[in-house]
Write an enzyme that holds these catalytic residues in place. Structure first.
Site, PDB file in Angstrom:
ATOM      1  N   HIS A  85     -10.109  -1.941  -2.169  1.00 29.67           N
ATOM      2  CA  HIS A  85     -11.841  -1.963  -2.399  1.00 29.67           C
ATOM      3  C   HIS A  85     -12.000  -2.826  -3.547  1.00 29.67           C
ATOM      4  O   HIS A  85     -12.918  -3.243  -3.650  1.00 29.67           O
ATOM      5  CB  HIS A  85     -12.130  -0.265  -2.545  1.00 29.67           C
ATOM      6  CG  HIS A  85     -11.884   0.643  -1.211  1.00 29.67           C
ATOM      7  ND1 HIS A  85     -11.740   1.753  -1.347  1.00 29.67           N
ATOM      8  CD2 HIS A  85     -11.286   0.071  -0.107  1.00 29.67           C
ATOM      9  CE1 HIS A  85     -11.381   2.168  -0.374  1.00 29.67           C
ATOM     10  NE2 HIS A  85     -11.295   1.476   0.708  1.00 29.67           N
ATOM     11  N   ASP A 247     -12.359  -3.456   3.878  1.00 27.95           N
ATOM     12  CA  ASP A 247     -10.975  -3.459   3.767  1.00 27.95           C
ATOM     13  C   ASP A 247     -10.275  -4.900   4.039  1.00 27.95           C
ATOM     14  O   ASP A 247      -9.345  -5.499   3.350  1.00 27.95           O
ATOM     15  CB  ASP A 247     -10.406  -2.633   4.648  1.00 27.95           C
ATOM     16  CG  ASP A 247     -10.491  -1.121   4.229  1.00 27.95           C
ATOM     17  OD1 ASP A 247     -10.650  -0.788   3.200  1.00 27.95           O
ATOM     18  OD2 ASP A 247     -10.251  -0.078   5.086  1.00 27.95           O
ATOM     19  N   HIS A 270      -4.960  -2.629   7.736  1.00 30.39           N
ATOM     20  CA  HIS A 270      -4.136  -3.242   6.798  1.00 30.39           C
ATOM     21  C   HIS A 270      -2.989  -4.179   7.341  1.00 30.39           C
ATOM     22  O   HIS A 270      -2.804  -5.247   6.680  1.00 30.39           O
ATOM     23  CB  HIS A 270      -3.939  -2.321   5.681  1.00 30.39           C
ATOM     24  CG  HIS A 270      -4.868  -1.612   4.967  1.00 30.39           C
ATOM     25  ND1 HIS A 270      -6.001  -2.130   4.260  1.00 30.39           N
ATOM     26  CD2 HIS A 270      -5.261  -0.238   4.971  1.00 30.39           C
ATOM     27  CE1 HIS A 270      -6.892  -1.200   3.922  1.00 30.39           C
ATOM     28  NE2 HIS A 270      -6.207   0.018   4.230  1.00 30.39           N
TER      29      HIS A 270
END
Length: 316
Positions: A85, A247, A270
């Protein structure tokens, strides 16, 4: 529409401090933004009791884990977790160089979005430096598949994200979001999108040592009845996919330079974001390093290829 990019590198004008807790560790942590010289990049500087002064550059080559967040460094040793973030805020607002002092091993989650990092950067101000900014320009499509998920980079005149998610939950379902990234669109369309999770997963996460700092104050929580249980509801009707875009921005900010191109993903996360970035940077025929060639102070400018230094951070 032509490329609208800044010619020169930036840093923060002054220092700014934020304190909060880590969403996974549950521990208090303080970070401090400090101005940095050109070509420094984003570097975390540990200020805790043990190992103070250790530095960790925010680069994909330093990614040590991607299970529920992006972790830089060695998870069982010196590391900084949940950087995505904060990195998204730096990318979204156009900050190239900053030293980030941190007294713990996880970036504070704040309200679960990038909004408070944006506020801190606004407080510090942005300074333009006298060294040109270099970009990673995508010159051919590069794609990676993982089961039903995939991600790809494609050539594009600008920096664009096209993200689609598909959750087996009526509260989320299938959502798509696409936007060209600049400070205005980032502030308006992505910065306030919060992280999210399911109540049914809480006990499993706690048992694994995760989400110890998660609460309704920093996460959107979907209850067992498949409804959002946060009293205030959603900040955007499609906040879930906007946060997944946030993200992705944070993960791709670990390239070591901004990219010119379009990043597209379906059911990403991720791990897939990091794998796609590594895949791009491992293929020297897929990108080139460019900077602005502005012959006058008029509008006319073009991006020209330059010889990258051998120590370039995007060389894996």
């Amino acid at each position: 529409m032509g490329i609208n990019l800044h010619d020169y590198q930036t840093t923060v004008k002054s220092c700014a401090t934020l304190s909060g807790i880590g969403v996974h560790s549950g521990k208090p942590v303080t970070i401090r933004f400090n101005p940095a010289e050109p070509d420094t990049g984003v570097v975390f500087v540990y200020t805790g009791e043990h190992g103070a002064g250790r530095q960790l550059p925010a680069l994909v080559s330093e990614v040590g884990a991607t299970a529920l967040c992006t972790v830089l460094g060695e998870p069982s040793g010196f590391h900084v977790a949940t950087v995505e973030h904060l990195m998204a805020a730096l990318l979204g607002l156009g900050i190239d160089n900053v030293l980030i002092e941190i007294d713990g091993n996880e970036v504070p989650v704040m309200d679960g979005s990038a909004a408070m990092f944006v506020d801190a950067i606004d407080q510090a101000g942005i300074e333009t430096l006298d060294v040109k900014r270099r970009y990673i320009r995508v010159v051919k499509p590069v794609r990676i598949d993982s089961g039903a998920s995939w991600a790809e980079f494609r050539p594009y005149r600008g920096t664009r994200f096209e993200v689609e998610i598909d959750f087996d939950s009526p509260a989320i379902g299938r959502q798509a979001f696409a936007a060209d990234i600049d400070p205005v669109s980032f502030r308006k369309d992505m910065a306030r999108a919060r992280t999210f999770g399911f109540m049914r997963d809480v006990e499993r996460l706690w048992a694994g040592g995760y989400a110890l700092g998660s609460s309704l104050e920093n996460s959107i929580v979907i209850g067992d009845d498949n409804h959002v249980i946060n009293m205030e509801g959603l900040r955007y009707s499609d906040e879930f996919v906007r946060h997944k875009t946030l993200d992705a921005m944070g993960d791709l900010a670990l390239a070591g330079a901004r990219f010119i191109g379009c990043f597209k993903s379906f059911r990403g996360g991720h791990r897939l974001n990091a794998a796609a970035l590594r895949h791009l940077l491992s293929d020297p025929t897929a990108f080139e390093i460019v900077e602005t060639n502005r012959r006058s102070r008029g509008r006319g400018a073009e991006m020209i290829a330059v010889n990258a230094p051998v120590y370039a951070p995007w060389v894996l």
